[in-house]
Design a protein around this motif. Structure first.
Motif, PDB file in Angstrom:
ATOM      1  N   UNK A   1       9.562 -12.272   0.886  1.00 38.84           N
ATOM      2  CA  UNK A   1       9.298 -12.624  -0.512  1.00 38.84           C
ATOM      3  C   UNK A   1       9.298 -11.367  -1.383  1.00 38.84           C
ATOM      4  N   UNK A   2       8.694 -10.289  -0.875  1.00 38.89           N
ATOM      5  CA  UNK A   2       8.668  -9.034  -1.625  1.00 38.89           C
ATOM      6  C   UNK A   2      10.079  -8.524  -1.914  1.00 38.89           C
ATOM      7  N   UNK A   3      10.936  -8.528  -0.873  1.00 42.10           N
ATOM      8  CA  UNK A   3      12.278  -8.025  -1.044  1.00 42.10           C
ATOM      9  C   UNK A   3      13.086  -8.928  -1.994  1.00 42.10           C
ATOM     10  N   UNK A   4      12.869 -10.239  -1.889  1.00 39.87           N
ATOM     11  CA  UNK A   4      13.586 -11.172  -2.773  1.00 39.87           C
ATOM     12  C   UNK A   4      13.148 -10.965  -4.216  1.00 39.87           C
ATOM     13  N   UNK A   5      11.847 -10.728  -4.421  1.00 43.08           N
ATOM     14  CA  UNK A   5      11.343 -10.504  -5.774  1.00 43.08           C
ATOM     15  C   UNK A   5      11.925  -9.202  -6.325  1.00 43.08           C
ATOM     16  N   UNK A   6      12.034  -8.206  -5.480  1.00 41.62           N
ATOM     17  CA  UNK A   6      12.587  -6.907  -5.906  1.00 41.62           C
ATOM     18  C   UNK A   6      14.049  -7.060  -6.340  1.00 41.62           C
ATOM     19  N   UNK A   7      14.804  -7.825  -5.556  1.00 46.24           N
ATOM     20  CA  UNK A   7      16.225  -8.039  -5.875  1.00 46.24           C
ATOM     21  C   UNK A   7      16.393  -8.826  -7.170  1.00 46.24           C
ATOM     22  N   UNK A   8      15.454  -9.766  -7.427  1.00 46.48           N
ATOM     23  CA  UNK A   8      15.585 -10.639  -8.595  1.00 46.48           C
ATOM     24  C   UNK A   8      15.472  -9.868  -9.912  1.00 46.48           C
ATOM     25  N   UNK A   9      14.760  -8.718  -9.869  1.00 50.86           N
ATOM     26  CA  UNK A   9      14.647  -7.918 -11.087  1.00 50.86           C
ATOM     27  C   UNK A   9      15.598  -6.739 -11.065  1.00 50.86           C
TER      28      UNK A   9
ATOM     29  N   UNK B   1       0.810  -1.218   0.000  1.00 52.08           N
ATOM     30  CA  UNK B   1       0.000   0.000   0.000  1.00 52.08           C
ATOM     31  C   UNK B   1       0.845   1.271   0.000  1.00 52.08           C
ATOM     32  N   UNK B   2       2.112   1.158   0.397  1.00 53.88           N
ATOM     33  CA  UNK B   2       2.996   2.323   0.401  1.00 53.88           C
ATOM     34  C   UNK B   2       3.490   2.672  -1.009  1.00 53.88           C
ATOM     35  N   UNK B   3       3.382   1.721  -1.909  1.00 48.77           N
ATOM     36  CA  UNK B   3       3.863   1.918  -3.287  1.00 48.77           C
ATOM     37  C   UNK B   3       2.872   2.782  -4.055  1.00 48.77           C
ATOM     38  N   UNK B   4       3.329   3.799  -4.802  1.00 46.10           N
ATOM     39  CA  UNK B   4       2.400   4.649  -5.575  1.00 46.10           C
ATOM     40  C   UNK B   4       1.461   3.827  -6.447  1.00 46.10           C
ATOM     41  N   UNK B   5       0.214   4.281  -6.505  1.00 51.81           N
ATOM     42  CA  UNK B   5      -0.819   3.497  -7.184  1.00 51.81           C
ATOM     43  C   UNK B   5      -0.531   3.180  -8.628  1.00 51.81           C
TER      44      UNK B   5
ATOM     45  N   UNK C   1       1.841  -3.420 -11.132  1.00 49.41           N
ATOM     46  CA  UNK C   1       2.972  -4.115 -11.736  1.00 49.41           C
ATOM     47  C   UNK C   1       3.841  -4.776 -10.676  1.00 49.41           C
ATOM     48  N   UNK C   2       4.096  -4.072  -9.557  1.00 50.39           N
ATOM     49  CA  UNK C   2       4.889  -4.657  -8.464  1.00 50.39           C
ATOM     50  C   UNK C   2       4.187  -5.895  -7.922  1.00 50.39           C
ATOM     51  N   UNK C   3       2.884  -5.789  -7.763  1.00 53.07           N
ATOM     52  CA  UNK C   3       2.122  -6.914  -7.222  1.00 53.07           C
ATOM     53  C   UNK C   3       2.208  -8.137  -8.144  1.00 53.07           C
ATOM     54  N   UNK C   4       2.043  -7.910  -9.450  1.00 53.86           N
ATOM     55  CA  UNK C   4       2.073  -9.029 -10.389  1.00 53.86           C
ATOM     56  C   UNK C   4       3.476  -9.658 -10.451  1.00 53.86           C
ATOM     57  N   UNK C   5       4.515  -8.816 -10.450  1.00 57.79           N
ATOM     58  CA  UNK C   5       5.881  -9.356 -10.486  1.00 57.79           C
ATOM     59  C   UNK C   5       6.207 -10.175  -9.243  1.00 57.79           C
ATOM     60  N   UNK C   6       5.730  -9.694  -8.101  1.00 61.91           N
ATOM     61  CA  UNK C   6       5.975 -10.420  -6.842  1.00 61.91           C
ATOM     62  C   UNK C   6       5.262 -11.765  -6.851  1.00 61.91           C
ATOM     63  N   UNK C   7       4.006 -11.771  -7.320  1.00 61.22           N
ATOM     64  CA  UNK C   7       3.251 -13.029  -7.350  1.00 61.22           C
ATOM     65  C   UNK C   7       3.861 -14.011  -8.344  1.00 61.22           C
TER      66      UNK C   7
END
Length: 508
Positions: A498-506, A468-472, A477-483
């Motif tokens: 999981x969120x941080x790991x997904x962020x690092x992976x891209x 929810x802190x991420x700009x709308x 896109x962040x949600x779909x990439x994380x899932x």
């Protein structure tokens, strides 16, 4: 067995009922079990009409199953004939009652002996066709019936009207913006000096169907309903058919030039080039808008299009050809019309998608992450889940598609409506961004399920708060990439880790 939780086109009997109830003083009787009789509710909720002839249900219940339907159906037909005094009664089964394999034509023949009005059985295969195909077939059947009746009685008019005239075929109840389109088409014909001979089926009397051959040509604005009747009239009476949908500046001009060619071939002397130029420059704002800085800001943006054949094909051409928007893929749920659709849109998009599976459509949208969607109400729901704006351009219909204000999609006024729809669909997605910048609040609920029906990923409280802190405008896109990251690794819950790991992976 797959659960059918969404249908783009309804069952066949809905198409038959749409045609029957569009005519004046035509009564439809539906041979169906309780539960199939929702048409009256649907129509009264959606159509902006003060009154209409309701459909009567001849209910199939356990007593009918034990004794047979004939007496009940015949009684219902003769009762309604006496009470309502309709010009025509149309009997239609539903998919469910068709299982009984009853000889409904025999029921109709018996009822016709007592009824003062005409009685007809809707001749459609309820197992093989959908709502749109059944509507097309039912309209043809009614037109044929009354043309042949006039022939037998010797009162079929001969010759064409004195002035150039047109039949507008396919305007029906529960159609997507059909009433407004019809008004716009009538206005267009008047501007071209063409009289409107008949509009069918909406608001027409079956007694006037014998006048259809008097028109100089037939105009069929929608491929879904009207082509069969127009083909019959062309075969029987040589009446030319214009089936170019006048949607968008280019196709409206092409439609008018086709009409000019047909009229001049029959002895008229018309030249509509000045009219086309005048309308394009001063009435349609779309041509001006396409050269404005606002529209140029949309150039190259990605969009997807999905709907019936008519509107999806026309919208694809408008986006790509008139507005410079990149259509990643275009699709239709009219599988029976797949070849025509592919031929129309292939040069204007990268991929063509023919499907009735809304899950497949949702996944295809999520896969390409367009800046905007142009589709049906189902795609609007998909867009909400993905934080992608959607402009609704085709049926299935929703109360929003029956505006009280004037909003045609056809003709030159239609080009203005479409330009607004396209521009607003792209730009309104920026509202979340502006709220973030200026300290506004965002009350959008985060969706815990993926777009596919079989998604079972959940987000825990900490991950939800972080999302929810991420700009709308980038949250989806962040949600779909994380899932996607989680699914690839067999995880069924999204945590902060999981969120941080997904962020690092891209590499973000």
């Amino acid at each position: 067995m797959k659960l059918a939780y969404w249908m783009y086109a309804g069952p066949a009997h809905i198409g038959t009922l749409r045609i029957a109830t569009s005519f004046k003083n035509v009564h439809a009787i539906m041979h169906a079990p309780l539960g199939d009789d929702y048409f009256n509710v649907m129509r009264s909720m959606l159509e902006r009409e003060r009154d209409f002839t309701p459909v009567t249900a001849s209910v199939v219940d356990r007593n009918v199953l034990a004794r047979g339907s004939q007496e009940k159906v015949v009684d219902n037909i003769t009762r309604k004939d006496a009470e309502e005094k309709p010009d025509l009664i149309v009997l239609t089964p539903t998919c469910t009652s068709s299982i009984l394999q009853e000889d409904l034509q025999n029921f109709v023949d018996r009822a016709q002996l007592e009824a003062k009005g005409d009685v007809m059985l809707a001749d459609v295969n309820h197992y093989r066709v959908n709502e749109l195909q059944a509507a097309d077939r039912t309209l043809l059947q009614i037109v044929e019936y009354y043309i042949n009746k006039a022939r037998k009685q010797g009162n079929l008019p001969e010759g064409k009207t004195e002035k150039p005239s047109v039949n507008i075929i396919g305007i029906s109840t529960l159609g997507f913006h059909n009433q407004h389109d019809c008004t716009e088409l009538k206005r267009l014909m008047k501007d071209l000096g063409i009289e409107v001979n008949e509009v069918i089926p909406e608001g027409a009397s079956v007694h006037n169907l014998k006048n259809l051959p008097r028109a100089w040509f037939n105009l069929v604005p929608y491929r879904e309903v009207g082509l069969m009747a127009a083909s019959y009239l062309e075969k029987e009476f040589g009446t030319p058919c214009v089936n170019i949908t006048p949607m968008g500046v280019v196709e409206t001009a092409r439609c008018i030039r086709k009409i000019q060619q047909i009229l001049n071939r029959q002895g008229a002397d018309v030249d509509y080039e000045d009219f086309i130029n005048e309308q394009t420059l001063y009435v349609s704002q779309a041509a001006w808008f396409s050269r404005s800085i606002d529209c140029q800001n949309l150039t190259g943006k990605k969009a997807v299009v999905f709907g019936d054949s008519t509107h999806a094909a026309a919208m694809t051409k408008i986006l790509a050809r008139e507005m410079g928007i990149h259509v990643v893929w275009a699709g239709t749920y009219c599988k029976y019309d797949a070849e025509w659709f592919k031929q129309e849109v292939s040069e204007y998009c990268e991929e063509v998608l023919i499907s009735e599976d809304n899950g497949q459509i949702g996944d295809a949208i999520a896969r390409v992450e367009p800046s905007a969607i142009f589709g049906t109400q189902m795609e609007r729901h998909v867009g909400k889940r993905l934080d992608i704006p959607c402009g609704v351009i085709a049926a299935p219909v929703h109360i929003q598609n029956f505006p009280i204000g004037y909003k045609p999609f056809l003709g030159y006024e239609g080009t203005n409506q479409i330009a607004d729809l396209v521009y607003n669909s792209f730009t309104l997605g920026m509202e979340d961004h502006l709220l973030e910048i200026f300290g506004g609040h965002d009350t959008k609920e985060v969706i815990h399920k993926g777009i596919s029906a079989d998604s079972d990923l959940g987000w825990n409280r900490e991950a939800t708060a972080e999302l929810n802190k991420i700009p709308g405008f980038v949250r989806g896109k962040v949600k779909r990439n994380t899932e996607k990251f989680a699914r690839d690794r067999g995880l069924n819950e999204i945590t902060l880790e999981v969120m941080y790991a997904a962020k690092e992976s891209v590499g973000a």
